[in-house]
Write an enzyme that holds these catalytic residues in place. Structure first.
Site, mmCIF file in Angstrom:
data_model
loop_
_atom_site.group_PDB
_atom_site.id
_atom_site.type_symbol
_atom_site.label_atom_id
_atom_site.label_comp_id
_atom_site.label_asym_id
_atom_site.label_seq_id
_atom_site.Cartn_x
_atom_site.Cartn_y
_atom_site.Cartn_z
ATOM 1 N N GLU A 1 0.775 47.311 -60.222
ATOM 2 C CA GLU A 1 1.043 48.038 -61.452
ATOM 3 C C GLU A 1 0.543 49.480 -61.436
ATOM 4 O O GLU A 1 0.935 50.284 -62.303
ATOM 5 C CB GLU A 1 0.422 47.299 -62.645
ATOM 6 C CG GLU A 1 1.095 45.971 -62.971
ATOM 7 C CD GLU A 1 0.476 44.787 -62.258
ATOM 8 O OE1 GLU A 1 0.551 43.672 -62.790
ATOM 9 O OE2 GLU A 1 -0.086 44.980 -61.162
ATOM 10 N N ASP B 1 -4.028 45.658 -63.030
ATOM 11 C CA ASP B 1 -2.937 44.699 -63.182
ATOM 12 C C ASP B 1 -2.857 44.147 -64.596
ATOM 13 O O ASP B 1 -3.821 44.162 -65.341
ATOM 14 C CB ASP B 1 -3.101 43.539 -62.185
ATOM 15 C CG ASP B 1 -4.442 42.829 -62.352
ATOM 16 O OD1 ASP B 1 -5.467 43.523 -62.395
ATOM 17 O OD2 ASP B 1 -4.465 41.578 -62.434
ATOM 18 N N GLU B 2 -1.677 43.655 -64.934
ATOM 19 C CA GLU B 2 -1.425 42.822 -66.112
ATOM 20 C C GLU B 2 -1.841 43.476 -67.427
ATOM 21 O O GLU B 2 -2.418 42.837 -68.306
ATOM 22 C CB GLU B 2 -2.118 41.459 -65.949
ATOM 23 C CG GLU B 2 -1.599 40.679 -64.751
ATOM 24 C CD GLU B 2 -2.267 39.330 -64.565
ATOM 25 O OE1 GLU B 2 -1.624 38.415 -64.051
ATOM 26 O OE2 GLU B 2 -3.459 39.206 -64.943
ATOM 27 N N ILE B 3 -1.525 44.735 -67.590
ATOM 28 C CA ILE B 3 -1.779 45.408 -68.861
ATOM 29 C C ILE B 3 -0.535 45.250 -69.736
ATOM 30 O O ILE B 3 0.561 45.664 -69.354
ATOM 31 C CB ILE B 3 -2.098 46.898 -68.639
ATOM 32 C CG1 ILE B 3 -3.389 47.037 -67.827
ATOM 33 C CG2 ILE B 3 -2.214 47.631 -69.970
ATOM 34 C CD1 ILE B 3 -3.681 48.441 -67.390
ATOM 35 N N HIS C 1 -8.060 43.960 -68.464
ATOM 36 C CA HIS C 1 -8.983 42.904 -68.048
ATOM 37 C C HIS C 1 -10.427 43.353 -68.259
ATOM 38 O O HIS C 1 -11.297 43.133 -67.411
ATOM 39 C CB HIS C 1 -8.764 42.529 -66.577
ATOM 40 C CG HIS C 1 -7.560 41.668 -66.338
ATOM 41 N ND1 HIS C 1 -7.470 40.361 -66.771
ATOM 42 C CD2 HIS C 1 -6.387 41.946 -65.716
ATOM 43 C CE1 HIS C 1 -6.300 39.861 -66.416
ATOM 44 N NE2 HIS C 1 -5.613 40.796 -65.795
#
Length: 697
Positions: free
Chosen positions: A376, A324-326, A261
């Protein structure tokens, strides 16, 4: 509060009070006081304390500047609420004090994780006392006292009672996202005041994401110059906000998401990206690939210096690194990074992320910071000092605390999903897996944090989307676990909205202003306001299904001006349930009149809706509301007549409703549920329907 709004809230509150037993605070019903969040222990007494001219406050014990500011703000708000001017405490007032406040220790300069927030309030007709360790507990006690102030025949008063109260969890947070849509400083300050009113104590900001980097950096100015398009917080504004929150006992925890992000970081500093630049700001919403390069040794001195600068702006002992969200796509597609992973025996990108975090944590610790990350970041190689914030669920939170980490729950507390308050209220940090935790493991669950991601929230409608639903989560995190009375929760919302109004937090005023922008005249506005009460935004993230939303698309249409959960629609549904549950002609007649009025309002808006660019995409929703109101009114007429419907009528009505429901898009028609209830009542035989009596509901 406008007169019409006050009347509407009063009607809703009266209906909910009738169904829950909520009465006047002066009734001394210790389990039905209009306080939110509800205290741990309340015992009633007889009589009330008058709040009138001559009301004085005296403070005993250690008096520090924060305590003085807390008491001064209390008197200002009490004066505003009652219309009576109250004087600041003076030494000469000790003998005649109406409210005696006692602190037992000095207040820390900065609030910390496990401050003593307990307080005891005792109110008697002759006076009141409030005792707490310091300004943090005293502030909570004064907020409770303010909520108890009401008006009777003798003027302002507070019921006689005793309250012993303390929070269940030490971490009770609200996360705001000024990245997708910028939130000005005055808007943020109002939310701090609202947080204090419902006893939340952590304000969490995600300041950097793919769409923007919102904090001024003097050491690395290209972060905000290239990454914010002119909308960022100066360092002076940050200090002002942090101090404003400190005075209200609220900690400010910044989040700078790394290593994913990070598109907005890499616009100004592409050399730290996993791929060569240039990078651009991302305008849409979702999960994107730009990621920092953990194998780049130059990255860590950069982060060390930046976080050192940010540590000077945010004194709290915690900093959030996101994580998060890698997807790992850019890492997997870069030969140099793949070789780095292979040389060290890394099995996948989670190992590379753990390597990054292990390098970053000592740098942050050296700046006096403990680290928080989303689910994560959890990895066997990480030190147990990192706090895990779970957006995935109680199961993941349980795994983190069993592994020795402290944890915070956010799953179930996402207000941007537009779910009803009772949905969030039912989520407990220690349920659904947390029940199986040992006492030691459960003690590592710090609490929870509600999140308001701003893909579909702007500075204009933020309060409409936050309150009063955020207060339901505040109660879940403050009050005893067994406090789980959904009707009573809703019955207290109108009173809470009045309290927030004294702080300038007025979601209904915002809603009406947004509707006025779309309506052509005052008559259309009144009709549109009544119609909008039976419409809600689509839930979860289905609004993004259209795929054409960006940071530049205005959020000014009808769907943006709707309550996430309409109190009026909920009240009407309860009204219909009561009317058919205990057959009553008068109650049915009231339902029919409401439906007829709603149909007339919706049909009369047809030209207004078509002629307004901000309403015309909702023309189908307004028309379906008119049709469903007409169908439901017909059902009531059959019930009132006590006769069977014509052959095939019920089947056609149900088919029509189903077809209308299938055509819903960004807006949901909240009249469908009560319409189904009425059709179900008709489906029973006349004998099963019972005999409707001409009596009062």
């Amino acid at each position: 509060m406008p007169v019409l709004l006050a009347i509407r809230f009063a009607v809703i509150a009266a209906l909910l009070a009738l169904l829950t037993g909520l009465g006047s605070a002066a009734s001394t019903d210790a389990d039905r006081l209009p306080i939110l969040p509800y205290p741990a222990r309340v015992s009633g007494a007889e009589g009330f304390l008058a709040v009138q001219n001559g009301f004085r406050v005296h403070v005993d014990g250690p008096v520090d500047p924060l305590l003085e500011q807390t008491v001064a703000r209390f008197l200002e708000r009490l004066s505003a609420k009652t219309g009576i001017r109250f004087l600041a405490p003076r030494a000469a007032d000790q003998a005649m004090a109406t409210l005696r406040i006692r602190s037992t220790s000095p207040t820390p300069v900065w609030p910390g994780l496990r401050e003593d927030e307990a307080y005891v309030v005792e109110v008697r007709p002759e006076g009141a006392t409030l005792q707490a360790a310091n300004a943090f507990g005293i502030r909570h006690g004064l907020e409770t006292f303010l909520q108890l102030v009401e008006f009777g025949a003798g003027g302002a008063m507070v019921s006689a009672l005793r309250i012993e109260d303390q929070p269940r969890f030490p971490w009770r947070g609200l996360m705001l996202d000024p990245v997708r849509h910028f939130l000005p400083l005055d808007v943020l300050k109002r939310q701090v005041d609202a947080m204090a009113a419902v006893k939340l104590n952590v304000l969490h900001f995600r300041f950097a994401d793919d769409q923007a980097f919102r904090v001024e950096s003097k050491r690395f100015p290209k972060l905000h110059e290239a990454g914010a398009e002119g909308q960022f917080y100066t360092q002076e504004q940050i200090r002002e906000l942090v101090e404003y929150a400190r005075q209200r006992g609220i900690r400010v925890v910044p989040e700078f998401c790394v290593p994913g992000h990070t598109a907005a970081w890499l616009v100004g500093y592409p050399e730290f990206g996993s791929r060569p630049g240039p990078y651009t700001l991302i305008r849409s919403f979702g999960i994107f690939e730009p990621t920092m390069d953990p194998t780049n040794e130059a990255l860590y001195p950069f982060l060390d210096e930046l976080f050192g600068e940010m540590a000077g702006l945010f004194p709290d002992s915690f900093v959030h690194i996101g994580g998060d969200e890698i997807t790992g796509k850019h890492w997997a597609e870069t030969p140099r990074i793949r070789a780095f992973m292979e040389e060290r025996g890394m099995k996948g990108w989670p190992d590379l992320q753990a390597h990054f975090n292990k390098r970053l944590l000592p740098l942050l610790n050296a700046h006096g910071k403990r680290v928080i990350g989303w689910d994560e970041v959890l990895h066997p190689d990480l030190p147990r000092s990192i706090v895990v914030q779970s957006w995935r669920g109680q199961k993941e939170l349980g795994a983190a605390v069993r592994d020795g980490h402290e944890g915070i729950l956010s799953s179930g507390y996402y207000l941007d999903l537009m779910l009803p308050a009772e949905s969030h209220y039912a989520v407990d940090p220690l349920s659904n897996g947390g029940d199986a935790l040992s006492s030691d493991e459960a003690s590592r669950v710090l609490g929870g944090e509600t999140c308001a991601w701003s893909e579909f929230i702007t500075a204009e409608n933020l309060e409409l989307k936050l309150w009063p639903r955020g207060a339901a989560i505040a109660e879940r995190l403050w009050s005893p676990r067994e406090r789980m009375d959904v009707p009573f929760l809703y019955a207290r919302f109108p009173r809470l909205l009045e309290e927030l109004g004294w702080l300038g937090v007025e979601p209904e005023r915002i809603r009406r202003r947004m509707l006025a922008r779309a309506a052509n005249d005052s008559d259309s506005l009144d009709r549109l306001t009544r119609v909008a009460e039976f419409l809600e935004p689509v839930k979860r993230y289905h609004r993004a299904d259209s795929g054409d939303y960006t940071v530049f698309r205005p959020l000014n249409r009808l769907v943006d001006a709707l309550w996430p959960e309409s109190m009026a629609a909920r009240g009407f549904r309860l009204q219909v349930d009561a009317a058919v549950g205990t057959p009553n002609l008068a109650a049915l007649a009231a339902v029919r009149v409401r439906l007829e009025g709603l149909e007339a309002d919706a049909r009369s808006l047809s030209e207004t809706v078509v002629g307004s660019a901000l309403l015309n995409d909702a023309a189908g929703d307004v028309e379906r509301l008119a049709q469903s109101a007409a169908l439901a009114a017909d059902a009531v007429r059959y019930l009132e007549a006590g006769k069977k419907t014509p052959p095939g009528w019920l089947e056609r009505a149900r088919t029509s409703l189903s077809q209308m429901e299938a055509r819903q898009g960004e807006i949901l028609n909240m009249l469908f549920a009560p319409a189904h209830t009425l059709l179900d009542a008709l489906s029973r035989s006349p004998a099963e329907q019972g005999t409707f009596k001409d009596s009062q509901p």
